[in-house]
Design a protein around this motif. Structure first.
Motif, PDB file in Angstrom:
ATOM      1  N   PRO A   1     -60.679  12.542 -46.252  1.00 23.66           N
ATOM      2  CA  PRO A   1     -59.648  13.185 -45.479  1.00 23.66           C
ATOM      3  C   PRO A   1     -59.106  12.179 -44.375  1.00 23.66           C
ATOM      4  O   PRO A   1     -59.710  11.262 -43.915  1.00 23.66           O
ATOM      5  N   GLU A   2     -58.014  12.251 -43.980  1.00 23.07           N
ATOM      6  CA  GLU A   2     -57.451  11.157 -43.082  1.00 23.07           C
ATOM      7  C   GLU A   2     -57.795  11.113 -41.609  1.00 23.07           C
ATOM      8  O   GLU A   2     -58.021  10.013 -40.971  1.00 23.07           O
ATOM      9  N   ARG A   3     -58.150  12.300 -41.125  1.00 21.99           N
ATOM     10  CA  ARG A   3     -58.932  12.411 -39.850  1.00 21.99           C
ATOM     11  C   ARG A   3     -60.073  11.456 -39.687  1.00 21.99           C
ATOM     12  O   ARG A   3     -60.284  10.766 -38.659  1.00 21.99           O
ATOM     13  N   GLY A   4     -61.086  11.223 -40.850  1.00 23.24           N
ATOM     14  CA  GLY A   4     -61.907  10.310 -40.863  1.00 23.24           C
ATOM     15  C   GLY A   4     -61.567   8.865 -40.782  1.00 23.24           C
ATOM     16  O   GLY A   4     -62.080   8.181 -40.047  1.00 23.24           O
ATOM     17  N   VAL A   5     -60.482   8.783 -41.522  1.00 24.90           N
ATOM     18  CA  VAL A   5     -59.862   7.499 -41.411  1.00 24.90           C
ATOM     19  C   VAL A   5     -59.315   7.028 -40.054  1.00 24.90           C
ATOM     20  O   VAL A   5     -59.678   6.037 -39.427  1.00 24.90           O
ATOM     21  N   LEU A   6     -58.702   7.951 -39.311  1.00 28.51           N
ATOM     22  CA  LEU A   6     -58.322   7.551 -38.054  1.00 28.51           C
ATOM     23  C   LEU A   6     -59.341   7.462 -37.171  1.00 28.51           C
ATOM     24  O   LEU A   6     -59.256   6.593 -36.252  1.00 28.51           O
ATOM     25  N   ALA A   7     -60.577   8.225 -37.278  1.00 30.14           N
ATOM     26  CA  ALA A   7     -61.678   7.784 -36.418  1.00 30.14           C
ATOM     27  C   ALA A   7     -62.200   6.672 -36.424  1.00 30.14           C
ATOM     28  O   ALA A   7     -62.720   6.164 -35.493  1.00 30.14           O
TER      29      ALA A   7
ATOM     30  N   ALA B   1     -63.068   0.993 -34.293  1.00 30.98           N
ATOM     31  CA  ALA B   1     -63.107  -0.489 -34.455  1.00 30.98           C
ATOM     32  C   ALA B   1     -61.897  -1.268 -33.629  1.00 30.98           C
ATOM     33  O   ALA B   1     -62.301  -2.292 -33.392  1.00 30.98           O
ATOM     34  N   LYS B   2     -61.497  -0.687 -32.920  1.00 29.01           N
ATOM     35  CA  LYS B   2     -60.322  -1.037 -31.958  1.00 29.01           C
ATOM     36  C   LYS B   2     -61.121  -1.986 -31.232  1.00 29.01           C
ATOM     37  O   LYS B   2     -61.774  -1.662 -30.362  1.00 29.01           O
ATOM     38  N   GLY B   3     -60.321  -3.355 -30.991  1.00 32.01           N
ATOM     39  CA  GLY B   3     -60.943  -4.171 -30.102  1.00 32.01           C
ATOM     40  C   GLY B   3     -62.450  -4.909 -30.466  1.00 32.01           C
ATOM     41  O   GLY B   3     -62.760  -5.694 -29.661  1.00 32.01           O
ATOM     42  N   ASN B   4     -62.972  -4.557 -31.413  1.00 29.40           N
ATOM     43  CA  ASN B   4     -64.077  -5.068 -31.999  1.00 29.40           C
ATOM     44  C   ASN B   4     -64.008  -5.996 -33.345  1.00 29.40           C
ATOM     45  O   ASN B   4     -63.808  -5.262 -34.484  1.00 29.40           O
ATOM     46  N   PRO B   5     -63.964  -7.334 -33.163  1.00 31.31           N
ATOM     47  CA  PRO B   5     -63.856  -8.067 -34.335  1.00 31.31           C
ATOM     48  C   PRO B   5     -64.859  -7.829 -35.667  1.00 31.31           C
ATOM     49  O   PRO B   5     -64.513  -7.758 -36.820  1.00 31.31           O
ATOM     50  N   GLN B   6     -66.177  -7.546 -35.224  1.00 30.02           N
ATOM     51  CA  GLN B   6     -66.926  -7.151 -36.343  1.00 30.02           C
ATOM     52  C   GLN B   6     -66.777  -5.899 -36.704  1.00 30.02           C
ATOM     53  O   GLN B   6     -66.865  -5.946 -38.022  1.00 30.02           O
ATOM     54  N   ARG B   7     -66.325  -4.926 -36.280  1.00 28.69           N
ATOM     55  CA  ARG B   7     -66.144  -3.662 -36.774  1.00 28.69           C
ATOM     56  C   ARG B   7     -64.800  -3.742 -37.703  1.00 28.69           C
ATOM     57  O   ARG B   7     -64.703  -3.110 -38.611  1.00 28.69           O
ATOM     58  N   ILE B   8     -63.915  -4.386 -37.202  1.00 21.76           N
ATOM     59  CA  ILE B   8     -62.487  -4.746 -37.993  1.00 21.76           C
ATOM     60  C   ILE B   8     -62.978  -5.341 -39.346  1.00 21.76           C
ATOM     61  O   ILE B   8     -62.494  -4.824 -40.334  1.00 21.76           O
ATOM     62  N   ALA B   9     -63.650  -6.269 -39.134  1.00 19.06           N
ATOM     63  CA  ALA B   9     -64.177  -7.220 -40.177  1.00 19.06           C
ATOM     64  C   ALA B   9     -64.924  -6.093 -41.454  1.00 19.06           C
ATOM     65  O   ALA B   9     -64.713  -6.181 -42.702  1.00 19.06           O
ATOM     66  N   SER B  10     -65.749  -5.349 -40.723  1.00 20.89           N
ATOM     67  CA  SER B  10     -66.206  -4.291 -41.446  1.00 20.89           C
ATOM     68  C   SER B  10     -65.516  -3.199 -42.509  1.00 20.89           C
ATOM     69  O   SER B  10     -65.586  -2.914 -43.489  1.00 20.89           O
ATOM     70  N   LEU B  11     -64.382  -2.905 -41.609  1.00 19.41           N
ATOM     71  CA  LEU B  11     -63.624  -1.735 -42.056  1.00 19.41           C
ATOM     72  C   LEU B  11     -62.669  -2.613 -43.281  1.00 19.41           C
ATOM     73  O   LEU B  11     -62.603  -1.901 -44.185  1.00 19.41           O
ATOM     74  N   LYS B  12     -62.497  -4.033 -43.017  1.00 25.39           N
ATOM     75  CA  LYS B  12     -61.617  -4.568 -44.087  1.00 25.39           C
ATOM     76  C   LYS B  12     -62.311  -4.743 -45.152  1.00 25.39           C
ATOM     77  O   LYS B  12     -62.003  -4.606 -46.202  1.00 25.39           O
ATOM     78  N   ARG B  13     -63.677  -5.028 -45.207  1.00 25.79           N
ATOM     79  CA  ARG B  13     -64.481  -5.151 -46.290  1.00 25.79           C
ATOM     80  C   ARG B  13     -64.755  -3.899 -46.970  1.00 25.79           C
ATOM     81  O   ARG B  13     -64.834  -3.754 -48.093  1.00 25.79           O
ATOM     82  N   TYR B  14     -65.475  -3.083 -46.304  1.00 24.59           N
ATOM     83  CA  TYR B  14     -66.057  -2.051 -47.131  1.00 24.59           C
ATOM     84  C   TYR B  14     -64.873  -0.702 -47.180  1.00 24.59           C
ATOM     85  O   TYR B  14     -64.928   0.001 -48.108  1.00 24.59           O
ATOM     86  N   ARG B  15     -63.948  -0.536 -46.560  1.00 18.54           N
ATOM     87  CA  ARG B  15     -63.045   0.250 -46.500  1.00 18.54           C
ATOM     88  C   ARG B  15     -61.393  -0.063 -47.083  1.00 18.54           C
ATOM     89  O   ARG B  15     -60.979   0.879 -47.556  1.00 18.54           O
ATOM     90  N   LEU B  16     -61.163  -1.330 -46.840  1.00 19.58           N
ATOM     91  CA  LEU B  16     -59.959  -1.927 -47.563  1.00 19.58           C
ATOM     92  C   LEU B  16     -60.298  -2.616 -48.600  1.00 19.58           C
ATOM     93  O   LEU B  16     -59.254  -3.226 -49.162  1.00 19.58           O
ATOM     94  N   ASN B  17     -61.520  -2.924 -48.956  1.00 19.53           N
ATOM     95  CA  ASN B  17     -61.940  -3.718 -50.164  1.00 19.53           C
ATOM     96  C   ASN B  17     -61.502  -5.178 -50.125  1.00 19.53           C
ATOM     97  O   ASN B  17     -61.265  -5.638 -51.117  1.00 19.53           O
ATOM     98  N   ILE B  18     -61.427  -5.658 -48.638  1.00 20.78           N
ATOM     99  CA  ILE B  18     -60.970  -7.191 -48.580  1.00 20.78           C
ATOM    100  C   ILE B  18     -62.057  -8.123 -48.556  1.00 20.78           C
ATOM    101  O   ILE B  18     -62.868  -7.917 -47.812  1.00 20.78           O
TER     102      ILE B  18
END
Length: 562
Positions: free
Chosen positions: A302-308, A313-330
């Motif tokens: 669901p999109e609501r989970g994505v938005l959460a 992750a906003k403002g947190n480099p490590q969280r952003i990197a994790s999102l990119k790896r695990y959720r955007l598959n980069i």
């Protein structure tokens, strides 16, 4: 029926592989039999030219088996029929089970599926393992993981699907204690193995499924498993994974091969490549990138989970990197900066230690005797905000050397009182002991957490001095919760501190470990230089948040009525 047309110039294979173009008769057969729409790539055209055909009924039978025999094992779809999503059917099941060679064998002998987390890949892989187990007489299906927990997770899905099926549980024996399924009448076996066991047992497999392939490091074992089904008529080797953080790994090599196949630069016809990923330069909060990378977006995701997740992750480099790896598959590089030191600078500054408020906890990280050590006092308040006052120590005899190696103004920090020098070339634990005792006398330390490494003597001395001390292991179990809370408090500006520049430097050095559930903790081994002050802060916060943390008890009458 659409009229048949044959234009050789429009074939994908005509550009790079002109000698391997299907004939008019072959394309006419595909059209007349109703499977011309399954010819979607250069490799498909080459396969047709080599005599391969698509059997429409076989993948339909597989999809029917999924829907009628298999059920989901987790909320919110628990015990509901496993109806394949469009991408699962069109990109994976149809090609694997629909394409056959002219002499009646599988066209595809291996597959590489590269999708982000939360797409149901483990459940899909479990279903494919049961298909291979069920439809191949005398099958030997092995689920292989680097760690036993990885293999067991997929096995649990397989076992649960059997146990929930009124039909399958009549003839398939499930033995969870050994991680095996057995169909005695057909001599079929399914087992989960760690990679060490796979080296011996997995070499006579009809099907091998390698779980979380990005974690594999043993190239020699992988090379041997490539030929595990050499004696079988229709073997299958499956690799299912998300992106990793090591571009020199086995997984990245297979990923690059998959990309070459998809882009038409590799004419291999017996290896199925399925890749879902966002563009490498995609922003972590770009919903179009999320939709491109996540084929189950809006269905099981669901999109609501994505938005959460994006907000967290906003403002947190490590969280952003994790999102990119695990959720955007980069693919990412290991050692991404964990925290934003600039955010630390925007937090409120404590002008005096007379202004601290809350319950006092302390964290102690002694690390090596010839490097930094840190004592952090942390006052925690009921609203989740807290004050941080660090004391950082360094051997005086090593200051000049440290300034040269780490390019930091350590001497200036010492002159300004931000770092405490201890005489000689080793940390003097007596100074730290007296500082703890002094702080306890002034404010009253409810609990002091410490990293047990190199802290055996001082912790005993502190306990003898009447200070409550608790060892805090440097593991995700203990540090995951306070590390996550520190991230949020930093982002929300719920921290006050004394603007110690050495602690800010340590925060900027910090790299972190993130697990598949997005838990995070600081990692000294990955960090570029020292992070002792940050580690001591996290340890102190762990004691403040821990269920067994000490709390003051008051006998004042007013507290009884509140």
């Amino acid at each position: 029926m659409v009229a048949f047309e044959y234009d050789k110039s429009k074939l994908l294979s005509s550009v790079k592989y002109a000698s391997r173009i299907p004939t008019r008769a072959q394309m006419r057969l595909a059209h007349d039999e109703g499977w011309a729409d399954q010819i979607k790539s250069v490799q498909d055209e080459i396969a047709v030219a080599e005599g391969c055909r698509f059997d429409i009924e076989k993948p339909q039978a597989v999809a029917k088996f999924f829907a009628e025999r298999l059920t989901h094992g987790e909320d919110p779809f628990y015990n509901q029929p496993f109806k394949l999503l469009e991408w699962q059917r069109e990109r994976i099941v149809n090609p694997i089970y629909g394409w056959w060679t002219a002499d009646g064998f599988r066209r595809y002998r291996s597959f590489f599926v590269f999708v982000p987390k939360k797409q149901g890949k483990t459940q899909l892989a479990a279903g494919l393992a049961l298909i291979e187990f069920h439809f191949v007489r005398g099958s030997r299906v092995y689920i292989v993981g680097v760690a036993e927990t990885q293999a067991l997770e997929m096995y649990d899905q397989c076992a649960g699907m059997v146990e929930r099926s009124d039909v399958m549980r009549r003839y398939i024996k499930v033995t969870r204690s050994t991680g095996k399924l057995k169909w005695q009448k057909r001599n079929c076996r399914l087992s989960c193995l760690t990679k060490s066991a796979a080296a011996s047992e997995g070499k006579n497999a009809s099907c091998l499924i390698l779980e979380e392939f990005h974690a594999w490091r043993d190239r020699k074992l992988f090379d041997s498993l490539l030929y595990a089904g050499a004696t079988k008529l229709n073997p299958m080797l499956g690799m299912i994974t998300t992106a990793g953080d090591d571009v020199t790994s086995l997984c990245h090599t297979e990923y690059e091969r998959a990309k070459r196949i998809i882009e038409g630069d590799d004419p291999t016809t017996d290896h199925l490549a399925v890749v879902y990923e966002a563009p490498k330069d995609a922003a972590y909060d770009d919903l179009d990138a999320w939709k491109k990378a996540n084929p189950s977006y809006g269905k099981t995701m669901p999109e609501r989970g994505v938005l959460a997740d994006i907000r967290a992750a906003k403002g947190n480099p490590q969280r952003i990197a994790s999102l990119k790896r695990y959720r955007l598959n980069i693919w990412t590089q290991s050692g991404v900066q964990w925290l934003d030191a600039d955010q630390w600078s925007t937090c409120d500054v404590l002008e005096s230690d007379d202004n601290v408020e809350g319950l006092l906890y302390a964290g102690l990280d002694l690390a090596r005797t010839r490097d930094f050590a840190a004592l952090v006092l942390l006052w925690y308040r009921d609203d989740g905000s807290f004050d941080v006052l660090p004391k950082i120590y360094y051997p005086a005899a090593l200051v000049k050397e440290k300034e040269e190696t780490d390019k930091i103004p350590l001497g200036s920090w010492i002159d300004a009182g931000w770092v405490v020098p201890t005489e000689g070339n080793e940390i003097d634990q007596e100074i730290i002991f007296h500082d703890v005792v002094s702080a306890n006398k002034r404010w009253g330390i409810l609990d002091l957490g410490f990293d047990s490494y190199n802290a055996g003597r001082i912790s005993k001395d502190l306990i003898s001095a009447g200070i409550n001390c608790t060892a805090v292991p440097q593991t995700m179990t203990y540090l995951g919760k306070p590390s996550g809370e520190f991230e949020r408090a930093l982002s929300d500006k719920r921290i006050r501190h004394d603007a110690n520049p050495c602690l800010k430097w340590m925060i900027s050095n910090a790299k972190a470990i993130t697990d598949s559930n997005n838990n995070v903790r600081p990692c000294k081994q990955r960090s570029t230089t020292r992070i002792d002050g940050l580690t001591a802060t996290i340890i102190a916060l762990q004691r403040a948040l821990a269920p067994d943390a000490q709390r003051p008890i008051s006998d004042k009458p007013w507290s009884w009525s509140n």
